[in-house]
Design an enzyme around this catalytic site. Structure first.
Site, PDB file in Angstrom:
ATOM      1  N   PHE A 175       0.856  -1.183   0.000  1.00 45.93           N
ATOM      2  CA  PHE A 175       0.000   0.000   0.000  1.00 45.93           C
ATOM      3  C   PHE A 175       0.893   1.233   0.000  1.00 45.93           C
ATOM      4  CE2 PHE A 175      -3.661   2.511   0.228  1.00 45.93           C
ATOM      5  CZ  PHE A 175      -3.377   3.586   1.037  1.00 45.93           C
ATOM      6  N   ASP A 206       9.373   2.616   0.792  1.00 43.61           N
ATOM      7  CA  ASP A 206       8.267   3.388   1.356  1.00 43.61           C
ATOM      8  C   ASP A 206       8.260   3.191   2.875  1.00 43.61           C
ATOM      9  OD1 ASP A 206       4.651   3.530   0.794  1.00 43.61           O
ATOM     10  OD2 ASP A 206       5.926   4.340   2.371  1.00 43.61           O
ATOM     11  N   LYS A 266       3.389  10.422   8.084  1.00 42.86           N
ATOM     12  CA  LYS A 266       2.818   9.956   9.366  1.00 42.86           C
ATOM     13  C   LYS A 266       3.582  10.516  10.576  1.00 42.86           C
ATOM     14  CE  LYS A 266       0.641   5.801   7.494  1.00 42.86           C
ATOM     15  NZ  LYS A 266      -0.781   6.030   7.796  1.00 42.86           N
ATOM     16  N   THR A 272       2.015  23.878  -5.025  1.00 41.94           N
ATOM     17  CA  THR A 272       1.879  25.185  -4.375  1.00 41.94           C
ATOM     18  C   THR A 272       2.668  25.219  -3.064  1.00 41.94           C
ATOM     19  OG1 THR A 272      -0.336  25.366  -5.273  1.00 41.94           O
ATOM     20  CG2 THR A 272       0.237  26.848  -3.448  1.00 41.94           C
TER      21      THR A 272
HETATM   22  C1  LIG Z   1       3.227   2.373   3.713  1.00 41.81           C
HETATM   23  C2  LIG Z   1       2.319   3.526   3.375  1.00 41.81           C
HETATM   24  N1  LIG Z   1       2.611   4.291   2.308  1.00 41.81           N
HETATM   25  C3  LIG Z   1       1.827   5.336   1.959  1.00 41.81           C
HETATM   26  C4  LIG Z   1       0.696   5.643   2.673  1.00 41.81           C
HETATM   27  C5  LIG Z   1      -0.154   6.819   2.238  1.00 41.81           C
HETATM   28  O1  LIG Z   1       0.024   7.862   3.142  1.00 41.81           O
HETATM   29  P1  LIG Z   1      -1.122   8.979   3.239  1.00 41.81           P
HETATM   30  O2  LIG Z   1      -1.327   9.515   1.857  1.00 41.81           O
HETATM   31  O3  LIG Z   1      -2.338   8.281   3.783  1.00 41.81           O
HETATM   32  O4  LIG Z   1      -0.538  10.001   4.172  1.00 41.81           O
HETATM   33  C6  LIG Z   1       0.362   4.900   3.828  1.00 41.81           C
HETATM   34  C7  LIG Z   1      -0.833   5.307   4.625  1.00 41.81           C
HETATM   35  N2  LIG Z   1      -1.376   4.351   5.517  1.00 41.81           N
HETATM   36  C8  LIG Z   1      -2.702   4.142   5.562  1.00 41.81           C
HETATM   37  C9  LIG Z   1      -3.278   3.268   6.394  1.00 41.81           C
HETATM   38  S1  LIG Z   1      -4.929   3.134   6.107  1.00 41.81           S
HETATM   39  C10 LIG Z   1      -4.880   4.268   4.913  1.00 41.81           C
HETATM   40  C11 LIG Z   1      -6.058   4.634   4.125  1.00 41.81           C
HETATM   41  O5  LIG Z   1      -5.937   5.616   3.330  1.00 41.81           O
HETATM   42  O6  LIG Z   1      -7.080   3.946   4.249  1.00 41.81           O
HETATM   43  C12 LIG Z   1      -3.612   4.757   4.707  1.00 41.81           C
HETATM   44  C13 LIG Z   1       1.178   3.800   4.178  1.00 41.81           C
HETATM   45  O7  LIG Z   1       0.881   3.012   5.233  1.00 41.81           O
END
Ligand SMILES: Cc1ncc(COP(=O)(O)O)c(CNc2csc(C(=O)O)c2)c1O
Length: 465
Positions: free
Chosen positions: A180, A289, A320, A344
């Site tokens: 993910f 990542d 995070k 931006t």
């Molecule tokens: C390994 C890894 N890479 C990228 C992301 C995306 O980060 P955000 O865009 O959500 O800040 C995440 C975000 N984690 C996440 C857990 S549940 C979730 C969701 O959008 O449902 C997002 C991550 O765990």
């Protein structure tokens, strides 16, 4: 001061949350709302909801709260007049950075906490856009190499405006099943964890390899696990060769050091060393990542430091617990023109003000070592519970406090999570589905007593299941 234990006064979610959810539901979908939070009363590892329930937060929302709630250091940073302007005048950072911006970068992202061998960094907004911009930096570096570093022709520039060759090249990015990386289109094309992230969105058909599925306990299955990892690496090689043959060469490989949303899937240092070698052989760039694994929770500041890679990763993305999104990269990946990695805001200096304090606290209180010590309590506790309830738990695993254990089904896991919450331990796994793991993502300030309290609550729930 922090609370000494959870206190449950209503069902969770309680009546006030339900009333507020109803109001919010007039304006947006509220199915993902767990409860409304009282951010005034929440402290340290304890979150307080609007109904007065005090819960030990073992997932820190979406693994995104580094020092727990209302940490004094962060409050002090906010109240310091010299930081005020960073919170008030949000700059278009790519073009109008503040005088102290380089200092702030050096004190936060480029401090001792930078990943081994990486001295370039670009801030971004969130995890998704860190991965999307990391991808773009890789695509540009790949095409610069293809062009032999000559400038782009007029035809390349104009054809790119219409999504046509040669300016819009047929390149691909290899990712892994159950990975993910975010929810906008480029990161989504590399994400394969949950259907509700993906359904209805068109994405390019890029190669998706199998991430190793290890057998536990690791020391009893070394041969099987080595073979599993080799099979996965062979598949990566085959996919890279296949996509080269079909004219969509793999420009980059994106992988989490531990696949988090996919269910906390681990692989060995030799797997990642092997993956980096395949990238080197094939001319693909390696993007790690660390959005969920970064910031010290695994016992090293960056989880991939456990892998003893022979050279720096080409890109390391974060967000995070780092409070700002962004990515580190090698010299080779530095854009050669302005406005190519840009937006931006392209980051937020006020978050670097807070990140400086997080990093200071991590250094001063040795919170990465703390993650090792407290993680040992957590993991050994999970293993003990696994021995007591073998019909419910298996595959207890973890690195630092980044721990997990598997249930027989997602449904049983969900029932246990709901009981845990009503006994004051919060570890909702952000819309779990498919995987049946219970994953722990506590803050960096979790201490042994919190871990023991959680394990006791977990034991009492398991004994009733
Ligand atoms: C390994 C890894 N890479 C990228 C992301 C995306 O980060 P955000 O865009 O959500 O800040 C995440 C975000 N984690 C996440 C857990 S549940 C979730 C969701 O959008 O449902 C997002 C991550 O765990």
């Amino acid at each position: 001061a922090e609370f000494s234990e959870p206190k449950i006064v209503t069902q969770v979610p309680g009546p006030k949350t339900k009333e507020l959810s109803k109001r919010l539901g007039q304006y947006q979908n509220i199915d993902a709302v767990h409860f409304f939070v009282d951010y005034e009363r929440s402290r340290g590892n304890y979150v307080v909801d609007v109904d007065g329930n005090i819960l030990l937060d073992m997932f820190t929302q979406i693994a995104s709260i580094p020092l727990g709630y209302n940490h004094p250091r962060l409050i002090a940073a906010m109240s310091d007049p010299k930081n005020l302007t960073s919170f008030i005048n949000r700059p278009a950072l790519g073009s109008y950075p503040s005088e102290d911006f380089v200092d702030r970068l050096e004190k936060s992202l480029l401090s001792v906490m930078a990943p081994p061998g990486l001295r370039h960094v670009q801030t971004a907004g969130c995890g998704t856009c860190s991965n999307e911009n990391g991808q773009k930096a890789i695509f540009m570096a790949y095409q610069r190499r293809v062009r032999g570093h000559r400038p782009p022709t007029e035809e390349e520039k104009t054809s790119s405006l219409m999504n046509q060759l040669p300016g819009s090249p047929k390149l691909s990015f290899l990712s892994f099943k159950n990975g993910f990386h975010g929810r906008c289109m480029g990161a989504l094309a590399m994400s394969h964890a949950k259907w509700f992230h993906k359904l209805d969105f068109p994405v390019p058909d890029w190669p998706v390899a199998t991430f190793p599925r290890l057998k536990y306990p690791l020391d009893e299955f070394t041969r099987e696990n080595d073979r599993e990892e080799q099979t996965c690496l062979d598949e990566v090689r085959d996919l890279i060769a296949k996509y080269k043959r079909r004219g969509e060469p793999v420009a980059g490989v994106c992988v989490e050091p531990i696949q988090a949303e996919g269910g906390d899937n681990h692989a060995s240092a030799s797997f990642f060393q092997g993956l980096q070698n395949i990238c080197k052989e094939s001319g693909a760039y390696l993007m790690l990542d660390e959005v969920q694994t970064g910031c010290g929770v695994t016992g090293k500041f960056w989880a991939h430091e456990h892998f003893n890679l022979s050279r720096p990763a080409d890109v390391v993305t974060f967000s995070k617990k780092m409070l700002s999104g962004g990515f580190y990269f090698t010299e080779d990946l530095k854009p050669t023109e302005g406005y190519r990695i840009y937006s931006t805001w392209i980051g937020d200096p006020s978050k670097l003000v807070l990140l400086e304090e997080v990093i200071e606290e991590v250094k001063q209180e040795k919170l990465t070592d703390n993650a090792v010590q407290v993680g040992t309590v957590l993991l050994s506790g999970l293993k003990e519970l696994q021995d007591i309830y073998p019909q419910l738990l298996k595959n207890a695993r973890g690195l630092g406090t980044f721990c997990a254990v598997d249930f027989p089904t997602a449904d049983i896991r969900d029932k246990v999570v709901s009981k845990l919450r009503n006994k004051g331990a919060l570890c909702v796994n952000t819309g779990g589905c498919g995987v049946s793991s219970l994953r722990l993502r506590p803050s960096l300030v979790l201490q042994k007593p919190h871990a023991e309290l959680f394990l006791n609550v977990f034991n009492s729930v398991l004994s009733e299941t």
